[in-house]
Write a protein that holds these residues in place. Structure first.
Motif, PDB file in Angstrom:
ATOM      1  N   GLU A  68      61.212  39.986  12.848  1.00 44.15           N
ATOM      2  CA  GLU A  68      62.374  39.238  13.200  1.00 44.15           C
ATOM      3  C   GLU A  68      61.902  38.798  14.662  1.00 44.15           C
ATOM      4  OE1 GLU A  68      66.078  37.777  14.285  1.00 44.15           O
ATOM      5  OE2 GLU A  68      65.091  38.543  12.515  1.00 44.15           O
ATOM      6  N   ARG A  69      61.198  39.287  15.523  1.00 42.27           N
ATOM      7  CA  ARG A  69      60.671  38.470  16.648  1.00 42.27           C
ATOM      8  C   ARG A  69      59.765  37.273  16.570  1.00 42.27           C
ATOM      9  NH1 ARG A  69      60.335  40.441  22.145  1.00 42.27           N
ATOM     10  NH2 ARG A  69      62.191  41.499  21.568  1.00 42.27           N
ATOM     11  N   LEU A  70      58.696  37.528  15.750  1.00 41.22           N
ATOM     12  CA  LEU A  70      57.677  36.577  15.522  1.00 41.22           C
ATOM     13  C   LEU A  70      58.534  35.356  14.716  1.00 41.22           C
ATOM     14  CD1 LEU A  70      54.897  35.735  15.752  1.00 41.22           C
ATOM     15  CD2 LEU A  70      54.313  36.696  13.384  1.00 41.22           C
ATOM     16  N   ARG A  71      59.311  35.721  13.844  1.00 43.08           N
ATOM     17  CA  ARG A  71      60.025  34.697  12.866  1.00 43.08           C
ATOM     18  C   ARG A  71      61.038  33.828  13.770  1.00 43.08           C
ATOM     19  NH1 ARG A  71      62.238  37.733   9.695  1.00 43.08           N
ATOM     20  NH2 ARG A  71      64.336  37.568  10.512  1.00 43.08           N
ATOM     21  N   LEU A  72      61.614  34.338  15.099  1.00 44.77           N
ATOM     22  CA  LEU A  72      62.264  33.559  15.898  1.00 44.77           C
ATOM     23  C   LEU A  72      61.251  32.705  16.820  1.00 44.77           C
ATOM     24  CD1 LEU A  72      64.825  36.306  17.088  1.00 44.77           C
ATOM     25  CD2 LEU A  72      65.341  34.326  15.913  1.00 44.77           C
ATOM     26  N   ILE A  73      59.949  33.138  17.227  1.00 46.26           N
ATOM     27  CA  ILE A  73      59.365  32.336  18.108  1.00 46.26           C
ATOM     28  C   ILE A  73      58.692  31.344  17.097  1.00 46.26           C
ATOM     29  CG2 ILE A  73      56.787  32.394  18.906  1.00 46.26           C
ATOM     30  CD1 ILE A  73      57.370  35.498  19.909  1.00 46.26           C
ATOM     31  N   PHE A  74      58.265  31.316  15.955  1.00 49.43           N
ATOM     32  CA  PHE A  74      58.237  30.377  15.121  1.00 49.43           C
ATOM     33  C   PHE A  74      59.176  29.323  14.864  1.00 49.43           C
ATOM     34  CE2 PHE A  74      54.404  32.446  13.472  1.00 49.43           C
ATOM     35  CZ  PHE A  74      53.464  31.416  12.870  1.00 49.43           C
ATOM     36  N   THR A  75      60.468  29.929  14.920  1.00 51.95           N
ATOM     37  CA  THR A  75      61.621  28.934  14.847  1.00 51.95           C
ATOM     38  C   THR A  75      61.626  28.060  16.124  1.00 51.95           C
ATOM     39  OG1 THR A  75      62.749  30.591  13.462  1.00 51.95           O
ATOM     40  CG2 THR A  75      64.270  28.944  14.501  1.00 51.95           C
ATOM     41  N   CYS A  76      61.516  28.743  17.224  1.00 51.19           N
ATOM     42  CA  CYS A  76      61.715  27.866  18.571  1.00 51.19           C
ATOM     43  C   CYS A  76      60.553  26.782  18.652  1.00 51.19           C
ATOM     44  CB  CYS A  76      61.819  28.767  19.709  1.00 51.19           C
ATOM     45  SG  CYS A  76      63.458  29.629  19.633  1.00 51.19           S
ATOM     46  N   CYS A  77      59.268  27.186  18.158  1.00 52.21           N
ATOM     47  CA  CYS A  77      58.246  26.430  18.264  1.00 52.21           C
ATOM     48  C   CYS A  77      58.241  25.252  17.201  1.00 52.21           C
ATOM     49  CB  CYS A  77      56.861  27.205  18.293  1.00 52.21           C
ATOM     50  SG  CYS A  77      56.360  28.178  19.417  1.00 52.21           S
ATOM     51  N   HIS A  78      59.226  24.344  17.476  1.00 56.32           N
ATOM     52  CA  HIS A  78      59.606  23.270  16.431  1.00 56.32           C
ATOM     53  C   HIS A  78      58.523  22.133  16.939  1.00 56.32           C
ATOM     54  CE1 HIS A  78      61.529  20.078  13.835  1.00 56.32           C
ATOM     55  NE2 HIS A  78      62.144  21.169  13.495  1.00 56.32           N
ATOM     56  N   PRO A  79      58.012  21.329  15.646  1.00 54.87           N
ATOM     57  CA  PRO A  79      57.067  20.229  16.184  1.00 54.87           C
ATOM     58  C   PRO A  79      57.676  19.126  16.769  1.00 54.87           C
ATOM     59  CG  PRO A  79      57.089  20.557  13.814  1.00 54.87           C
ATOM     60  CD  PRO A  79      57.919  21.881  14.311  1.00 54.87           C
ATOM     61  N   ALA A  80      59.039  19.012  16.614  1.00 53.37           N
ATOM     62  CA  ALA A  80      59.636  17.721  17.219  1.00 53.37           C
ATOM     63  C   ALA A  80      59.652  17.869  18.786  1.00 53.37           C
ATOM     64  CB  ALA A  80      60.966  17.841  16.700  1.00 53.37           C
ATOM     65  N   LEU A  81      59.544  18.929  19.308  1.00 51.52           N
ATOM     66  CA  LEU A  81      59.223  18.948  20.960  1.00 51.52           C
ATOM     67  C   LEU A  81      57.984  19.236  21.045  1.00 51.52           C
ATOM     68  CD1 LEU A  81      61.781  22.172  21.213  1.00 51.52           C
ATOM     69  CD2 LEU A  81      62.067  19.785  21.703  1.00 51.52           C
ATOM     70  N   ALA A  82      57.655  18.511  22.360  1.00 46.67           N
ATOM     71  CA  ALA A  82      56.373  18.743  22.892  1.00 46.67           C
ATOM     72  C   ALA A  82      55.974  20.102  23.153  1.00 46.67           C
ATOM     73  CB  ALA A  82      56.497  17.786  24.407  1.00 46.67           C
ATOM     74  N   MET A  83      54.545  20.134  23.210  1.00 46.01           N
ATOM     75  CA  MET A  83      53.979  21.502  23.206  1.00 46.01           C
ATOM     76  C   MET A  83      54.400  22.228  24.368  1.00 46.01           C
ATOM     77  SD  MET A  83      52.069  23.845  21.643  1.00 46.01           S
ATOM     78  CE  MET A  83      51.146  23.083  20.541  1.00 46.01           C
ATOM     79  N   GLU A  84      54.451  21.566  25.805  1.00 42.34           N
ATOM     80  CA  GLU A  84      54.621  22.421  26.761  1.00 42.34           C
ATOM     81  C   GLU A  84      56.405  22.731  26.671  1.00 42.34           C
ATOM     82  OE1 GLU A  84      53.600  20.522  30.346  1.00 42.34           O
ATOM     83  OE2 GLU A  84      51.582  21.089  30.274  1.00 42.34           O
ATOM     84  N   ALA A  85      57.164  22.056  26.140  1.00 42.66           N
ATOM     85  CA  ALA A  85      58.525  22.377  26.046  1.00 42.66           C
ATOM     86  C   ALA A  85      58.636  23.324  25.014  1.00 42.66           C
ATOM     87  CB  ALA A  85      59.486  21.019  25.620  1.00 42.66           C
ATOM     88  N   ARG A  86      58.126  23.598  23.789  1.00 40.27           N
ATOM     89  CA  ARG A  86      58.085  24.505  22.911  1.00 40.27           C
ATOM     90  C   ARG A  86      57.694  25.843  23.476  1.00 40.27           C
ATOM     91  NH1 ARG A  86      54.124  22.535  18.037  1.00 40.27           N
ATOM     92  NH2 ARG A  86      54.253  20.394  18.387  1.00 40.27           N
ATOM     93  N   VAL A  87      56.705  25.788  24.187  1.00 45.57           N
ATOM     94  CA  VAL A  87      56.208  27.157  24.892  1.00 45.57           C
ATOM     95  C   VAL A  87      57.410  27.521  26.085  1.00 45.57           C
ATOM     96  CG1 VAL A  87      54.513  28.240  26.153  1.00 45.57           C
ATOM     97  CG2 VAL A  87      53.827  26.614  24.209  1.00 45.57           C
ATOM     98  N   ALA A  88      57.597  26.615  26.783  1.00 43.54           N
ATOM     99  CA  ALA A  88      58.645  27.179  27.932  1.00 43.54           C
ATOM    100  C   ALA A  88      59.758  27.518  27.198  1.00 43.54           C
ATOM    101  CB  ALA A  88      58.719  25.877  28.750  1.00 43.54           C
ATOM    102  N   LEU A  89      60.362  26.731  26.252  1.00 42.90           N
ATOM    103  CA  LEU A  89      61.838  27.350  25.717  1.00 42.90           C
ATOM    104  C   LEU A  89      61.582  28.625  25.210  1.00 42.90           C
ATOM    105  CD1 LEU A  89      64.757  26.319  25.350  1.00 42.90           C
ATOM    106  CD2 LEU A  89      63.830  25.309  23.196  1.00 42.90           C
ATOM    107  N   THR A  90      60.631  28.870  24.506  1.00 40.78           N
ATOM    108  CA  THR A  90      60.375  29.994  23.574  1.00 40.78           C
ATOM    109  C   THR A  90      60.085  31.211  24.530  1.00 40.78           C
ATOM    110  OG1 THR A  90      59.428  28.754  21.803  1.00 40.78           O
ATOM    111  CG2 THR A  90      59.397  31.071  21.649  1.00 40.78           C
ATOM    112  N   LEU A  91      59.357  30.929  25.717  1.00 41.95           N
ATOM    113  CA  LEU A  91      59.160  32.075  26.505  1.00 41.95           C
ATOM    114  C   LEU A  91      60.534  32.295  27.015  1.00 41.95           C
ATOM    115  CD1 LEU A  91      55.971  30.847  28.348  1.00 41.95           C
ATOM    116  CD2 LEU A  91      56.134  32.736  26.989  1.00 41.95           C
TER     117      LEU A  91
END
Length: 411
Positions: free
Chosen positions: A104-127
């Motif tokens: 479940e936790r890893l699935r949510l991380i993959f879900t938030c790391c959407h390629p439409a967002l810039a890499m830093e935004a993906r990482v920051a939002l998921t953290l």
């Protein structure tokens, strides 16, 4: 019996990110998700001390947050349509399959790391949403101000809403496109556990390092041929192997050259070395995490600090600098250069990094040690002062303070 305060604190660490991501996926609105989860925790803080902690705190918070989210949707415009949509999404969520990822936790991380967002935004939002790190902790990881990081996370949420990016369960085809962001998230979660940036936290947050390792193992089982996933796992294991030796009984950070290598975890070292050899055997050009793992393999291969193959460490940092020409890599390379070419050569490199790293405590700590070694005691004392001012980790502050005070006693 655990107190209500401790139960709420533990639930915040374990449940906050999961609940926000679940509600965001269910109702399609991050703001509603965060506000509803916050309200659920506020109700818990009011009720649990007097009425007792419920048998299933996570379930209680899930139910309460879900009800609060539905209440908020009902109060908004287009109430009937949005309520109907929310109910449909809830029914679909309850019946949805796990997809490519069962954890479940890893699935949510993959879900938030959407390629439409810039890499830093993906990482920051998921953290923030899944990793459970505060905005201040994330800001320190990115070497930016807390205000700037808060704005970055807000912009990422706004883009998700404007672009209507779905919070769907990632499929097998999604994994390669999102894995780089997921690895960055796991790396930063591990780093926060390895050396906590907040003075309010334990110096080493073993629950974060353990969770990052667990998730990385799951990721490697899903993508066994991804060299960077394997490399990151090796890096984590080799770093974690030294955990027992990194903080003294008095609560002071112990640097690598003073650690009791007999207390290092031999099993983790053996597994980490095996994974590094696996990466080398693939014949593919190593990535960032594989090179960092190789550097740690050199350190953990030496029986004594003096036996370290520093020329090999410098050569690996040279490769890493070509992939990641960042100031942080240059700073770490300079530490190795000091052991090969002397502290004066390393200091010349470090001084060139001041403009970019002036607010980074490790820059001033490194510079202080080099200045001490070349005999510039007054400058070293000033650098220690700055490092102590910027450092948040209590064990690190204790070590830097002692080094500064020892310098004062002798000079």
């Amino acid at each position: 019996m655990i107190s209500a305060t401790d139960a709420i604190s533990r639930a915040h660490q374990e449940e906050w990110g999961r609940l926000v991501a679940m509600l965001a996926r269910r109702f399609g609105d991050l703001d509603i998700a965060e506000e509803s989860v916050a309200e659920a925790f506020a109700i818990a803080a009011e009720r649990w001390p007097g009425g007792g902690v419920p048998p299933n705190p996570g379930g209680w918070l899930t139910t309460t947050a879900n009800r609060k989210a539905i209440d908020r949707i009902r109060r908004e415009s287009k109430r009937i349509d949005r309520q109907h949509e929310a109910q449909l999404m809830q029914d679909a969520t309850e019946a949805e399959q796990a997809g490519a990822i069962e954890d479940e936790r890893l699935r949510l991380i993959f879900t938030c790391c959407h390629p439409a967002l810039a890499m830093e935004a993906r990482v920051a939002l998921t953290l923030r949403l899944i990793g459970g790190l505060s905005v201040a902790e994330i800001a320190r990881a990115f070497l930016v101000s807390e205000v700037a990081m808060g704005q970055r996370i807000t912009r990422a949420k706004a883009k998700i809403r404007a672009a209507r990016i779905p919070y769907g369960v990632p499929t097998g085809e999604d994994l390669p496109r999102r894995v780089s962001g997921v690895l960055a998230v796991l790396f930063l979660i591990f780093n926060e556990g390895y050396l906590a940036t907040s003075a309010d936290a334990d110096p080493i947050r073993s629950e974060l390092t353990a969770e990052a390792i667990r998730l990385n193992r799951v990721l490697c089982s899903l993508m066994p041929d991804d060299g960077e996933a394997v490399g990151l796992l090796a890096l984590m294991l080799l770093t974690e192997s030294r955990r027992r030796a990194r903080v003294s009984a008095s609560g002071e950070l112990v640097p690598l050259d003073q650690q009791d290598r007999g207390s290092w975890d031999a099993e983790l070292i053996a597994e980490g070395h095996g994974l590094v050899r696996q990466c080398l055997a693939s014949g593919a050009a190593p990535g960032r995490y594989q090179l960092l793992a190789a550097i740690n393999a050199v350190h953990t291969s030496a029986r004594d600090f003096r036996d370290t193959d520093w020329s090999q460490v410098v050569a690996l940092y040279d490769q890493l600098a070509r992939l990641d020409p960042s100031s942080i890599v240059a700073l770490n390379r300079a530490i190795a250069v000091a052991e090969v070419d002397g502290p004066d050569v390393a200091l010349a490199t470090v001084d060139q990094l001041e403009e970019k790293l002036r607010d980074y405590h490790a820059f001033h700590a490194t510079r202080a040690e080099l200045l001490r070694r070349v005999g510039r005691s007054r400058d070293a004392r000033e650098a220690y002062d700055k490092a102590v001012e910027l450092a948040g980790n209590t064990a690190e502050v204790a070590y830097l303070t002692r080094r500064r005070d020892q310098l004062g006693e002798r000079d």
